[in-house]
Scaffold this motif. Structure first.
Motif, short mmCIF file in Angstrom:
data_model
loop_
_atom_site.label_atom_id
_atom_site.label_comp_id
_atom_site.label_asym_id
_atom_site.label_seq_id
_atom_site.Cartn_x
_atom_site.Cartn_y
_atom_site.Cartn_z
N THR A 1 -7.11 3.94 0.07
CA THR A 1 -6.99 4.84 -1.08
C THR A 1 -5.66 5.58 -1.03
O THR A 1 -4.93 5.51 -0.05
CB THR A 1 -8.15 5.85 -1.11
OG1 THR A 1 -8.13 6.61 0.11
CG2 THR A 1 -9.49 5.14 -1.23
N ARG A 2 -5.39 6.31 -2.09
CA ARG A 2 -4.13 7.05 -2.20
C ARG A 2 -4.18 8.33 -1.38
O ARG A 2 -5.23 8.98 -1.27
CB ARG A 2 -3.89 7.39 -3.67
CG ARG A 2 -2.60 8.12 -3.96
CD ARG A 2 -2.46 8.39 -5.44
NE ARG A 2 -3.52 9.24 -5.94
CZ ARG A 2 -3.40 10.11 -6.94
NH1 ARG A 2 -2.25 10.22 -7.57
NH2 ARG A 2 -4.41 10.83 -7.33
N ASP A 3 -3.06 8.70 -0.80
CA ASP A 3 -2.88 10.01 -0.18
C ASP A 3 -2.25 10.92 -1.23
O ASP A 3 -1.08 10.74 -1.58
CB ASP A 3 -1.97 9.90 1.04
CG ASP A 3 -1.66 11.26 1.67
OD1 ASP A 3 -2.21 12.27 1.19
OD2 ASP A 3 -0.85 11.30 2.61
N PRO A 4 -3.01 11.88 -1.77
CA PRO A 4 -2.48 12.70 -2.86
C PRO A 4 -1.21 13.45 -2.50
O PRO A 4 -0.43 13.82 -3.38
CB PRO A 4 -3.63 13.68 -3.15
CG PRO A 4 -4.85 13.03 -2.59
CD PRO A 4 -4.38 12.24 -1.41
N GLY A 5 -0.98 13.68 -1.21
CA GLY A 5 0.21 14.44 -0.80
C GLY A 5 1.47 13.61 -0.66
O GLY A 5 2.53 14.14 -0.35
N SER A 6 1.38 12.29 -0.89
CA SER A 6 2.53 11.41 -0.70
C SER A 6 3.17 11.08 -2.04
O SER A 6 2.49 10.99 -3.07
CB SER A 6 2.08 10.12 -0.01
OG SER A 6 3.13 9.18 0.01
N ILE B 1 -13.12 4.11 4.62
CA ILE B 1 -12.08 4.52 3.68
C ILE B 1 -10.87 4.97 4.48
O ILE B 1 -10.99 5.77 5.41
CB ILE B 1 -12.58 5.65 2.76
CG1 ILE B 1 -13.69 5.11 1.84
CG2 ILE B 1 -11.44 6.21 1.92
CD1 ILE B 1 -14.28 6.14 0.92
N GLU B 2 -9.69 4.44 4.13
CA GLU B 2 -8.45 4.76 4.82
C GLU B 2 -7.50 5.44 3.83
O GLU B 2 -6.76 4.75 3.11
CB GLU B 2 -7.80 3.50 5.39
CG GLU B 2 -8.64 2.77 6.43
CD GLU B 2 -8.71 3.52 7.74
OE1 GLU B 2 -7.82 4.35 7.99
OE2 GLU B 2 -9.66 3.28 8.50
N PRO B 3 -7.50 6.76 3.77
CA PRO B 3 -6.58 7.45 2.86
C PRO B 3 -5.13 7.13 3.23
O PRO B 3 -4.76 7.08 4.40
CB PRO B 3 -6.89 8.93 3.09
CG PRO B 3 -8.28 8.95 3.66
CD PRO B 3 -8.38 7.70 4.48
N GLY B 4 -4.31 6.91 2.19
CA GLY B 4 -2.90 6.61 2.41
C GLY B 4 -2.60 5.15 2.63
O GLY B 4 -1.44 4.76 2.80
N ASP B 5 -3.63 4.29 2.63
CA ASP B 5 -3.43 2.87 2.92
C ASP B 5 -3.34 2.03 1.66
O ASP B 5 -3.27 0.81 1.73
CB ASP B 5 -4.57 2.36 3.81
CG ASP B 5 -4.18 1.13 4.62
OD1 ASP B 5 -3.02 1.07 5.05
OD2 ASP B 5 -5.03 0.24 4.79
N ALA B 6 -3.35 2.64 0.49
CA ALA B 6 -3.27 1.91 -0.77
C ALA B 6 -1.88 1.33 -0.98
O ALA B 6 -0.89 1.81 -0.40
CB ALA B 6 -3.63 2.83 -1.94
N ALA B 7 -1.78 0.30 -1.83
CA ALA B 7 -0.48 -0.17 -2.30
C ALA B 7 0.08 0.90 -3.24
O ALA B 7 -0.66 1.74 -3.76
CB ALA B 7 -0.63 -1.50 -3.03
N PHE B 8 1.38 0.85 -3.50
CA PHE B 8 1.97 1.92 -4.30
C PHE B 8 1.45 1.94 -5.73
O PHE B 8 1.51 2.94 -6.42
CB PHE B 8 3.51 1.84 -4.28
CG PHE B 8 4.11 0.79 -5.16
CD1 PHE B 8 4.41 1.06 -6.49
CD2 PHE B 8 4.41 -0.47 -4.67
CE1 PHE B 8 4.99 0.10 -7.31
CE2 PHE B 8 4.98 -1.44 -5.47
CZ PHE B 8 5.27 -1.16 -6.80
N TYR B 9 0.88 0.80 -6.19
CA TYR B 9 0.42 0.71 -7.57
C TYR B 9 -1.10 0.76 -7.70
O TYR B 9 -1.63 0.80 -8.80
CB TYR B 9 0.93 -0.58 -8.22
CG TYR B 9 0.75 -1.80 -7.35
CD1 TYR B 9 -0.49 -2.39 -7.15
CD2 TYR B 9 1.83 -2.36 -6.69
CE1 TYR B 9 -0.66 -3.48 -6.35
CE2 TYR B 9 1.69 -3.47 -5.87
CZ TYR B 9 0.44 -4.03 -5.70
OH TYR B 9 0.28 -5.11 -4.89
N GLY B 10 -1.85 0.71 -6.57
CA GLY B 10 -3.29 0.73 -6.71
C GLY B 10 -4.02 0.66 -5.38
O GLY B 10 -3.47 0.23 -4.37
N PRO B 11 -5.30 1.07 -5.37
CA PRO B 11 -6.13 1.00 -4.16
C PRO B 11 -6.49 -0.44 -3.85
O PRO B 11 -6.33 -1.34 -4.68
CB PRO B 11 -7.37 1.81 -4.53
CG PRO B 11 -7.47 1.68 -6.02
CD PRO B 11 -6.05 1.62 -6.52
#
Length: 649
Positions: free
Chosen positions: A429-434, A464-474
């Motif tokens: 998933t996305r890391d909101p702070g990045s 669930i691995e926060p921050g491990d998403a691709a830049f365009y999507g989970p």
């Protein structure tokens, strides 16, 4: 101050109390058996002050493996002390030895040295012997806090320690740990004494390492060690290492003539040899069959693209460090293709699309190029040019879950086909702070929820691995454990609302208005190169019949049987089986041995009796060893082999 025990009881202690104080307060036997502790989930030694109100658990000799990071770190200090004593015995002063960092790592530790003369591999057993002597002295580890000035005064001869000390914040406590006359700058934690350290350790190797990882700095000598709580664990680890060497895909790739990497062609650019090409094509054909059954359409895209294509997609901005430099052509800039997805988006955009046309499933075995540093390249598993079994699905919102689940089913089928049954499912998933990510937060939340709902619907366990998403999507990654217990991230499925937005692609809905499709990115193999490298090691080169580059070797006992052997070969070849005849002048046992070394799964031995009855003697390689059958009717065997190939058994 107080701490909370595992049963929830509160234990009152004096301010600044340590885990050892807590153990002594509970009872002298516990204090005697304690090795370390956890405080609020963090591993600590018995000497470090505990936080007020911490929840603690004491680790004893009953469960020493729970303190593995501590005993590995402490063994690193024991090794460093042993190296000092080794060079002292050779006539060098203590000041002649300078030390860099020495952390614990998975399975062991390493220590960097600047030595008056390099250690050789044959010196390591002597260092081990001194280590065991130090353990036998049962030297207690002691901890003390010092000022920066005191710390610098301790190491006037050592520029590496001085640099580390100078880099510490002025308001941060500086700690030394000491056993015997050996003192080192260290934050800990450590075991209570050397005598309580496990004896199940081994020094493995030495290598060069730039100080602080900077190639402008001096090269230090790094010594690696491994350690476990029991001798059984150490023996198993060493066995696994030997097994890994036996299975090394670089070694087997050379022996089985699968691939080569030629420096004149370029680092990280594998050349597939004929045997390896067969293996690669079998993998490709398998995937193409599965895709055909699921309604995918094949496409082919060029190996370079206009730089504006990757600017629009965001790949150039987000991954420029991992791409090759642009090439100027006729006042335009082009780049070696790092990703297939922008090309597939443009294929989708090549004509108007209706809601009736969706889903559009575009698949390509597309070769891409990524810049990897030379030191990170590794056979087929880390290369600069590789082929992905890439596909991109353009779907309506109401189609997303069904298509995602179908891709999930395909990826699980792929892994099971190759005997990769131990799989972890990881939702990135996305890391909101990045600032790594692009697109609307609402769409991100929606995409993440849709992946999780799909995985839960089929009952798969996931993390669930926060921050491990691709830049365009989970994404959903498939993390596979091989026969050596190593984990590999292989297949991936990604849900993407953002590239359709960035490229402004649409379809005409039932209402006559333009709507935005959703993209699913998927690659069950990931990289054909990497998957093949892992597969070679997983099978140790003993591929199942359908996958083996060389499937059948027919071995005539004498020259008079060559004609019969050639007749059988021709019949198998006509049916699409890869069969050969060893008509060399070698004796039969030598021919069998040659076929064994080549890991050919089926050997057919023919002599007078077999020739007269149109039979063969069969010798097969199996995971359990060998299986031998005599007097097998050739036509029956041919039907059996064809069925095994058809079913990919």
């Amino acid at each position: 101050m107080h701490v909370i025990l595992p049963d929830g009881k509160q234990l009152d202690l004096q301010p600044g109390a340590t885990a050892l104080d807590a153990a002594q307060a509970i009872g002298p036997r516990l204090a005697q058996d304690a090795l370390a502790a956890t405080a609020n989930g963090d591993l600590v030694d018995l000497l470090s002050p505990l936080p007020d109100g911490a929840s603690i658990t004491l680790i004893t000799k009953k469960n020493p493996a729970d303190a593995a990071p501590l005993f590995r770190h402490s063994l690193g200090h024991v090794m460093s002390m042993a190296v000092g004593e080794y060079y002292k015995a050779k006539g060098y002063s203590a000041d002649a030895i300078k030390r860099g960092v020495g952390p614990y790592i998975e399975s062991g530790w390493y220590q960097d040295f600047d030595l008056p003369e390099p250690l050789k591999e044959e010196d390591l057993p002597e260092i081990e012997k001194i280590m065991r002597d130090i353990i036998g002295r049962n030297l207690p580890f002691s901890r003390r806090e010092v000022s920066k000035a005191e710390a610098l005064a301790q190491f006037p001869h050592d520029p590496y320690k001085a640099e580390l000390i100078q880099g510490l914040p002025d308001d941060e406590a500086i700690t030394f740990y000491q056993q015997g006359d050996y003192v080192d700058l260290c934050a800990g934690p450590h075991f209570p004494s050397t005598g309580r350290l496990p004896q199940s350790f081994k020094l493995m190797s030495t290598s060069g390492a730039y100080w602080r990882g900077n190639e402008k700095n001096p090269i230090l000598q790094r010594v690696y060690g491994v350690a476990f709580a029991t001798q059984k664990e150490l023996d198993e680890y060493l066995f696994q290492l030997e097994e890994a060497k036996r299975r090394d895909h670089r070694k087997l790739g050379r022996e089985l003539e699968l691939f080569t990497i030629d420096p004149l062609v370029g680092k990280g650019l594998p050349l597939w040899l004929p045997n390896g090409t067969v293996l690669r094509e079998e993998l490709t054909n398998f995937m193409k069959e599965q895709q055909f059954q699921r309604g995918y359409q094949g496409v082919v895209t060029p190996n370079i693209g206009n730089l504006d294509l990757y600017r629009t997609s965001g790949h150039y901005e987000k991954y420029s460090d991992g791409q090759f430099r642009p090439i100027e052509v006729d006042d335009e800039e082009y780049m070696l293709k790092p990703m297939n997805c922008p090309h597939h988006v443009r294929i989708y955009a090549s004509k108007p699309r209706s809601y009736r046309d969706l889903p559009v499933r575009l698949a390509e075995f597309g070769t891409v190029y990524r810049y990897e540093q030379s030191g990170e390249l590794n056979g087929l598993t880390r290369v600069r040019g590789f082929t992905q079994d890439d596909a991109h699905l353009f779907v309506r919102p109401d189609q997303l879950k069904k298509e995602f689940l179908d891709v999930l089913d395909l990826t699980v089928l792929v892994l099971k086909t190759f005997g990769m049954n131990e799989v972890r499912f990881r939702v990135g998933t996305r890391d909101p702070g990045s600032d790594k990510y692009v697109g609307d937060e609402v769409n991100w939340t929606l995409a993440e929820r849709q992946i999780i709902e799909a995985v839960e619907e089929v009952g798969l366990p996931y993390t669930i691995e926060p921050g491990d998403a691709a830049f365009y999507g989970p994404k959903l990654d498939f993390v596979v454990k091989d026969v050596l217990g190593r984990e590999w991230q292989l297949g991936t499925i990604q849900v993407d609302y953002n590239l359709p937005e960035r490229f402004d692609i649409t379809y005409v809905g039932e209402d006559g208005a333009d709507h935005r499709p959703i993209m699913i990115h998927r690659a069950p193999f990931g990289s054909i190169e990497r998957f093949t490298g892992i597969l070679i090691e997983h099978y140790a080169g003993d591929f199942p019949l359908w996958l083996a580059p060389r499937q059948v070797m027919i071995i005539p006992i004498a020259d008079r049987h060559n004609e019969y052997a050639e007749q059988l070969r021709a019949e198998l070849h006509t049916q699409g089986l890869r069969a050969e005849v060893d008509d060399s002048s070698n004796r039969m046992q030598a021919k069998v041995r040659t076929a064994e070394l080549s890991k050919i799964p089926v050997m057919l031995i023919v002599g007078d009796k077999e020739q007269e009855a149109r039979e063969v003697s069969v010798r097969e390689r199996t995971p359990e060893g060998h299986r031998e059958r005599k007097g097998v009717k050739f036509d029956d065997l041919k039907a059996e082999l064809l069925e095994r190939r058809r079913t990919r058994a």
